[in-house]
Scaffold this motif. Sequence first.
Motif, PDB file in Angstrom:
ATOM      1  N   ASN A 211       0.829  -1.111   0.053  1.00 32.34           N
ATOM      2  CA  ASN A 211       0.030  -0.004  -0.034  1.00 32.34           C
ATOM      3  C   ASN A 211       0.930   1.255   0.165  1.00 32.34           C
ATOM      4  O   ASN A 211       0.687   2.276  -0.864  1.00 32.34           O
ATOM      5  N   LYS A 212       1.989   1.258   0.599  1.00 32.41           N
ATOM      6  CA  LYS A 212       2.924   2.359   1.006  1.00 32.41           C
ATOM      7  C   LYS A 212       3.590   2.740  -0.252  1.00 32.41           C
ATOM      8  O   LYS A 212       3.854   4.081  -0.482  1.00 32.41           O
ATOM      9  N   ILE A 213       3.966   1.563  -1.076  1.00 32.64           N
ATOM     10  CA  ILE A 213       4.434   2.119  -2.503  1.00 32.64           C
ATOM     11  C   ILE A 213       3.571   2.167  -3.543  1.00 32.64           C
ATOM     12  O   ILE A 213       3.790   2.422  -4.728  1.00 32.64           O
ATOM     13  N   GLY A 214       2.178   2.249  -3.198  1.00 29.20           N
ATOM     14  CA  GLY A 214       1.070   2.391  -4.474  1.00 29.20           C
ATOM     15  C   GLY A 214       0.965   1.203  -5.277  1.00 29.20           C
ATOM     16  O   GLY A 214       0.337   1.468  -6.517  1.00 29.20           O
ATOM     17  N   HIS A 215       1.177  -0.142  -4.697  1.00 28.29           N
ATOM     18  CA  HIS A 215       0.900  -1.257  -5.648  1.00 28.29           C
ATOM     19  C   HIS A 215       0.178  -2.010  -4.524  1.00 28.29           C
ATOM     20  O   HIS A 215       0.636  -3.328  -4.238  1.00 28.29           O
ATOM     21  N   ARG A 216      -1.021  -1.720  -4.221  1.00 28.89           N
ATOM     22  CA  ARG A 216      -2.035  -2.738  -3.447  1.00 28.89           C
ATOM     23  C   ARG A 216      -2.227  -3.922  -4.085  1.00 28.89           C
ATOM     24  O   ARG A 216      -2.196  -5.009  -3.583  1.00 28.89           O
ATOM     25  N   GLU A 217      -2.457  -3.813  -5.408  1.00 32.07           N
ATOM     26  CA  GLU A 217      -2.522  -5.096  -6.243  1.00 32.07           C
ATOM     27  C   GLU A 217      -1.257  -5.473  -7.094  1.00 32.07           C
ATOM     28  O   GLU A 217      -1.045  -4.047  -7.793  1.00 32.07           O
ATOM     29  N   VAL A 218      -0.939  -6.301  -7.774  1.00 30.70           N
ATOM     30  CA  VAL A 218       0.141  -6.429  -8.948  1.00 30.70           C
ATOM     31  C   VAL A 218      -0.371  -7.346  -9.922  1.00 30.70           C
ATOM     32  O   VAL A 218      -1.592  -8.031  -9.829  1.00 30.70           O
ATOM     33  N   ASP A 219       0.199  -7.248 -11.035  1.00 30.55           N
ATOM     34  CA  ASP A 219      -0.346  -8.084 -12.288  1.00 30.55           C
ATOM     35  C   ASP A 219      -0.006  -9.358 -12.255  1.00 30.55           C
ATOM     36  O   ASP A 219      -0.561 -10.224 -12.597  1.00 30.55           O
ATOM     37  N   TYR A 220       1.361  -9.979 -11.653  1.00 30.86           N
ATOM     38  CA  TYR A 220       1.828 -11.063 -11.529  1.00 30.86           C
ATOM     39  C   TYR A 220       2.459 -11.322 -10.269  1.00 30.86           C
ATOM     40  O   TYR A 220       3.169 -10.178  -9.554  1.00 30.86           O
ATOM     41  N   ILE A 221       2.651 -12.479  -9.846  1.00 33.24           N
ATOM     42  CA  ILE A 221       3.044 -12.864  -8.708  1.00 33.24           C
ATOM     43  C   ILE A 221       3.914 -14.424  -8.813  1.00 33.24           C
ATOM     44  O   ILE A 221       3.685 -14.972  -9.588  1.00 33.24           O
ATOM     45  N   LEU A 222       5.289 -14.184  -8.461  1.00 34.74           N
ATOM     46  CA  LEU A 222       6.261 -15.222  -8.477  1.00 34.74           C
ATOM     47  C   LEU A 222       6.376 -15.741  -7.047  1.00 34.74           C
ATOM     48  O   LEU A 222       7.057 -14.971  -6.344  1.00 34.74           O
ATOM     49  N   ASP A 223       5.983 -16.944  -6.815  1.00 34.47           N
ATOM     50  CA  ASP A 223       6.203 -17.390  -5.515  1.00 34.47           C
ATOM     51  C   ASP A 223       7.416 -18.335  -5.432  1.00 34.47           C
ATOM     52  O   ASP A 223       7.247 -19.581  -6.071  1.00 34.47           O
ATOM     53  N   PHE A 224       8.350 -18.002  -4.954  1.00 37.45           N
ATOM     54  CA  PHE A 224       9.673 -19.001  -4.887  1.00 37.45           C
ATOM     55  C   PHE A 224       9.946 -19.154  -3.230  1.00 37.45           C
ATOM     56  O   PHE A 224      11.126 -19.342  -2.930  1.00 37.45           O
ATOM     57  N   VAL A 225       8.858 -19.110  -2.433  1.00 38.05           N
ATOM     58  CA  VAL A 225       9.043 -19.327  -0.944  1.00 38.05           C
ATOM     59  C   VAL A 225       8.323 -20.505  -0.319  1.00 38.05           C
ATOM     60  O   VAL A 225       8.608 -21.167   0.157  1.00 38.05           O
ATOM     61  N   ASP A 226       6.965 -20.221  -0.404  1.00 40.40           N
ATOM     62  CA  ASP A 226       5.923 -20.976   0.369  1.00 40.40           C
ATOM     63  C   ASP A 226       4.646 -20.449   0.085  1.00 40.40           C
ATOM     64  O   ASP A 226       4.133 -19.955   0.437  1.00 40.40           O
ATOM     65  N   ILE A 244      -0.487 -16.085 -11.397  1.00 42.55           N
ATOM     66  CA  ILE A 244       0.551 -16.605 -10.181  1.00 42.55           C
ATOM     67  C   ILE A 244       1.187 -17.742 -10.550  1.00 42.55           C
ATOM     68  O   ILE A 244       0.410 -18.604 -11.372  1.00 42.55           O
ATOM     69  N   VAL A 245       2.452 -17.573 -10.454  1.00 43.46           N
ATOM     70  CA  VAL A 245       3.453 -18.822 -10.631  1.00 43.46           C
ATOM     71  C   VAL A 245       3.791 -19.046  -9.446  1.00 43.46           C
ATOM     72  O   VAL A 245       4.569 -18.290  -8.670  1.00 43.46           O
ATOM     73  N   SER A 246       3.971 -20.671  -9.059  1.00 48.30           N
ATOM     74  CA  SER A 246       4.460 -21.001  -7.795  1.00 48.30           C
ATOM     75  C   SER A 246       5.414 -22.079  -8.434  1.00 48.30           C
ATOM     76  O   SER A 246       5.284 -22.962  -8.973  1.00 48.30           O
ATOM     77  N   ILE A 247       6.747 -21.988  -7.709  1.00 52.75           N
ATOM     78  CA  ILE A 247       7.694 -22.955  -7.824  1.00 52.75           C
ATOM     79  C   ILE A 247       7.560 -24.290  -6.561  1.00 52.75           C
ATOM     80  O   ILE A 247       8.380 -25.061  -6.380  1.00 52.75           O
ATOM     81  N   THR A 248       6.869 -23.806  -5.370  1.00 51.66           N
ATOM     82  CA  THR A 248       7.172 -24.486  -4.196  1.00 51.66           C
ATOM     83  C   THR A 248       6.180 -25.660  -3.787  1.00 51.66           C
ATOM     84  O   THR A 248       6.529 -26.410  -2.903  1.00 51.66           O
ATOM     85  N   SER A 263     -10.916 -14.198 -11.803  1.00 47.71           N
ATOM     86  CA  SER A 263     -10.394 -14.843 -13.147  1.00 47.71           C
ATOM     87  C   SER A 263      -8.813 -14.926 -13.210  1.00 47.71           C
ATOM     88  O   SER A 263      -8.201 -14.499 -14.042  1.00 47.71           O
ATOM     89  N   VAL A 264      -8.258 -15.295 -11.984  1.00 47.45           N
ATOM     90  CA  VAL A 264      -6.952 -15.336 -11.888  1.00 47.45           C
ATOM     91  C   VAL A 264      -6.361 -16.739 -12.605  1.00 47.45           C
ATOM     92  O   VAL A 264      -6.986 -17.699 -12.347  1.00 47.45           O
ATOM     93  N   THR A 265      -5.280 -16.793 -13.562  1.00 49.05           N
ATOM     94  CA  THR A 265      -4.479 -17.937 -13.780  1.00 49.05           C
ATOM     95  C   THR A 265      -3.595 -18.229 -12.833  1.00 49.05           C
ATOM     96  O   THR A 265      -2.728 -17.600 -12.379  1.00 49.05           O
ATOM     97  N   PHE A 266      -3.503 -19.510 -12.419  1.00 54.43           N
ATOM     98  CA  PHE A 266      -2.583 -20.106 -11.627  1.00 54.43           C
ATOM     99  C   PHE A 266      -1.700 -21.096 -12.323  1.00 54.43           C
ATOM    100  O   PHE A 266      -2.183 -22.118 -12.899  1.00 54.43           O
ATOM    101  N   SER A 267      -0.145 -21.097 -12.333  1.00 56.30           N
ATOM    102  CA  SER A 267       0.418 -21.912 -12.910  1.00 56.30           C
ATOM    103  C   SER A 267       1.519 -22.431 -12.055  1.00 56.30           C
ATOM    104  O   SER A 267       2.115 -21.905 -11.038  1.00 56.30           O
ATOM    105  N   PHE A 268       2.008 -23.799 -12.183  1.00 54.93           N
ATOM    106  CA  PHE A 268       3.119 -24.415 -10.984  1.00 54.93           C
ATOM    107  C   PHE A 268       4.155 -24.457 -12.246  1.00 54.93           C
ATOM    108  O   PHE A 268       3.965 -24.399 -13.682  1.00 54.93           O
TER     109      PHE A 268
END
Length: 337
Positions: A211-226, A244-248, A263-268
Amino acid sequence: MKAIGFKTSLPITEKESFIAFETDKPSASGYDLLIKIAAVSVNPVDFKIRQNAAKDTALDTPKIIGWDAVGTVEAVGDKTSRFKVGDQVYYAGDLTRSGSNAEYQLVDERIVGKKPQKLSNAESAAIPLTGLTAWESLFDRIKVNPDTDRGKSVLILAGAGGVGSIAIQIAKKIAGLTVIATASRSETQDWCKKLGADFVVNHYHLKDELNKIGHREVDYILDFVDMNAYWETMIDTIKPQGHIVSITGSSDPVDLSLLKNKSVTFSFEFMYTRSMFTTDDMERQHEILNRIADLLDDNTLLTTLNKTMQGLTVENLKEAHALQESGKAIGKTVIEF
């Protein structure tokens, strides 16, 4: 040849969590290259397999693990056409085959790239697995188009880790995205900024900091942790029709229905899918590695090497695994032979 492996899944502090032994040098046939290895790097997949591959029953022969290697082609199989004896190469290997913690290894040439010419063996060994994972996440899973998607936002969870470190650079310099990386310690925050992140936020206060940086929502998320720990936060943070892409993976089921309203797309993303199943596009990893090598050679991308050890020894592998298990590793740890 000398190799290091294990027969039983033991805590890394145990004496025989790794053992050194001698075994036959393999012979190349088919699409295989026989590589004389010069350096390897250690990834979380290494310790996860070490912890689980022989939990219940001891193996008759030691299992050799290790993915990410740099070396020289010593022999080629009868179906090879991309490399010749003497070529310097780098690769992440195949999860279903014997690993790189040995003097020699066989690897299918279709998942091998030319070693970056201007980088040392150690600098190059830091790249293949994480580079492939980051590239595939952005361009094969999300299918980012640098021409039409430039300026869109991506949140990279675990920005200072091995995959995050190269993903920051690829997302910023190749895809042209606005990069937001998570890191909580001053040294990891500085690392992410050095690699080109536009913003670095503390994952312990993720929503507030976005919120502080003005990006309450984002176009893409890369989950490299959990994925489990961040699932609902990711659902809340992703934009409608985002990806959203997750490798975990997921130790517990997650509620995919939470993706529906947006209508979010999710991929491993699993870097070993192509080699594990010998997919029709298996050679794409050869192409990606060559492209990344060019980008490293022209200084568009920087190596993510942060720690180098000397010698293929039980002691070095134990230390490298302990560092990975601690969750405190920054960038990549490499062992030069």
